[in-house]
Scaffold this active site. Structure first.
Site, PDB file in Angstrom:
ATOM      1  CB  CYS A  16      -0.914  -0.001   1.223  1.00  0.00           C
ATOM      2  SG  CYS A  16      -2.019   1.415   1.247  1.00  0.00           S
ATOM      3  CB  CYS A  32     -17.926  -0.523   9.501  1.00  0.00           C
ATOM      4  SG  CYS A  32     -16.728  -1.277  10.616  1.00  0.00           S
ATOM      5  CB  CYS A  64      -0.681  -0.072   8.284  1.00  0.00           C
ATOM      6  SG  CYS A  64      -1.337  -1.330   7.160  1.00  0.00           S
ATOM      7  NE  ARG A 100     -16.889  -5.981  14.116  1.00  0.00           N
ATOM      8  CZ  ARG A 100     -17.263  -5.318  13.021  1.00  0.00           C
ATOM      9  NH1 ARG A 100     -16.405  -4.588  12.372  1.00  0.00           N
ATOM     10  NH2 ARG A 100     -18.486  -5.422  12.585  1.00  0.00           N
ATOM     11  CB  CYS A 144      -1.541   3.888   8.151  1.00  0.00           C
ATOM     12  SG  CYS A 144      -2.667   4.490   6.861  1.00  0.00           S
ATOM     13  CB  CYS A 171     -15.036  -7.620   6.759  1.00  0.00           C
ATOM     14  SG  CYS A 171     -16.314  -7.441   7.999  1.00  0.00           S
ATOM     15  CB  CYS A 191     -18.222  -5.548   5.730  1.00  0.00           C
ATOM     16  SG  CYS A 191     -17.265  -4.148   6.340  1.00  0.00           S
TER      17      CYS A 191
HETATM   18  S1  SF4 Z   1      -4.086   1.082   6.938  1.00  0.00           S
HETATM   19 FE1  SF4 Z   1      -2.474   0.033   5.749  1.00  0.00          FE
HETATM   20  S2  SF4 Z   1      -3.560  -0.800   3.987  1.00  0.00           S
HETATM   21 FE2  SF4 Z   1      -4.903   0.760   4.883  1.00  0.00          FE
HETATM   22  S3  SF4 Z   1      -4.416   2.668   3.839  1.00  0.00           S
HETATM   23 FE3  SF4 Z   1      -3.103   2.623   5.647  1.00  0.00          FE
HETATM   24  S4  SF4 Z   1      -1.173   1.663   4.937  1.00  0.00           S
HETATM   25 FE4  SF4 Z   1      -2.748   1.218   3.394  1.00  0.00          FE
END
Ligand code: SF4
Length: 329
Positions: A67, A202, A74, A274, A71, A111, A142
């Site tokens: 990705c 959600c 993540c 949740r 974040c 999901c 989901c």
């Molecule tokens: S949480 Fe992870 S998968 Fe989702 S947008 Fe952020 S970096 Fe990408």
């Protein structure tokens, strides 16, 4: 300003959820003596839900890793060396096999998560086919695919999507410490497109990322100001994954996590709250307190996207010990 417990009593029309929770009111909930907070949360819970019923969802990563977003929590971000390999979008048959297994294991909602900033239109064709297929199995559907345009939200609705997950993650003032590649407003915009398309929302967040209690208060107050409230509110405990910027974050005190769940329950009385990521590292006693605080939904299955989750047998035994049963409706 400090508020007394009396000022925190539910209004006479307790059935109508409020959207005007002030931060002072949410702070006063967090500041309650623990037993008073549990009593208040459990009272609100019983006014709105059958006690002891837990909704079971299963989460499958249909497109893992690689990705472009940053974040900080993540393991699927391409920016961090976490050992998660970028994979292609799963084939329809493979997704449907997983959905059948989830249904056989007691899941009611399936999901599908994809590690995208936003889906391309050709990806959306494939996801729409997955939504149609999962729906035909009799499961609620989901998806969490990143940011959506209004047209993409409409297409997902047309395919039969019941819920879209898009988290606010934290309070607006803490958010840019965690993510710099998309703004808080972009998240709110996607939530608006999902709502406008008639898809249930959600939306929750993550705690234990180094935020202050005030940030947790801000997150709950922001979620509770959404109109209507999200139908599902996932509250996640950070899973500290090696290679991510938050890997060395000190763990949040479990009772503070329980307080966050209770505040979500009280301020969003009709939402499914949740208990999401982080259960693998949580004692059964902490999870029991989360259910007492009003959590009424969990993810079932050994993995949550790429991080570990308690196995189905383990969860079944825990639910039996706690006298909880899967929500059938
Ligand atoms: S949480 Fe992870 S998968 Fe989702 S947008 Fe952020 S970096 Fe990408």
């Amino acid at each position: 300003m400090s508020l007394s417990i009396d000022t925190l009593r539910p209004p006479l029309n307790a059935q109508e959820p409020r959207h005007d929770w002030t931060r002072a009111e949410v702070r006063a909930l967090f500041d309650l003596p623990f037993a008073a907070l549990m009593f208040r949360a459990q009272s609100v819970h019983r006014e709105n839900f059958a006690s002891g019923e837990v909704q079971i969802s299963t989460l499958l990563s249909i497109k893992t890793g690689g990705c472009p977003e940053d974040c900080a929590y993540c393991p699927q971000s391409a920016r961090y060396d976490t050992g998660v390999r970028a994979e292609k979008l799963m084939a329809l048959d493979a997704v449907l096999n997983e959905a059948r297994a989830a249904k056989a294991g007691g899941a009611r909602r399936f999901c599908m998560g994809a590690a995208w900033r936003e889906p391309k239109d050709r990806d959306l064709d494939a996801v729409c086919a997955m939504v149609e297929g999962v729906k035909a199995l009799g499961l609620e559907t989901c998806a969490t695919l990143g940011m959506l345009t209004p047209e993409q939200a409409q297409r997902l609705k047309g395919a039969g999507l019941d819920f879209y997950n898009h988290n606010l993650d934290s309070a607006p003032e803490f958010y840019d410490r965690i993510i710099t590649t998309r703004t808080y407003q972009e998240r709110l915009d996607t939530l608006g497109h999902v709502r406008d398309a008639g898809i249930h929302v959600c939306c929750g967040g993550i705690v234990g990322m180094g935020e202050s209690r005030e940030d947790r208060i801000g997150m709950i107050a922001t979620l509770a100001a959404l109109r209507p409230h999200p139908e599902s509110v996932p509250i996640n405990m950070l899973v500290r994954v090696k290679g991510t910027p938050l890997a060395e974050e000190p763990p949040l005190e479990p009772l503070e996590f329980v307080r966050t769940i209770a505040a979500a329950r009280i301020t969003m009385p009709r939402s499914m709250v949740r208990l999401s990521a982080g259960r693998e590292d949580m004692s059964e006693e902490t999870q029991a307190l989360c259910f007492l605080a009003g959590a009424n939904s969990i993810f079932y299955g050994p993995k949550l996207l790429t991080t570990p989750n308690p196995g189905r047998d383990h969860d079944r035994e825990m639910m039996e010990r706690l006298g909880l049963s899967p929500l059938e409706r």
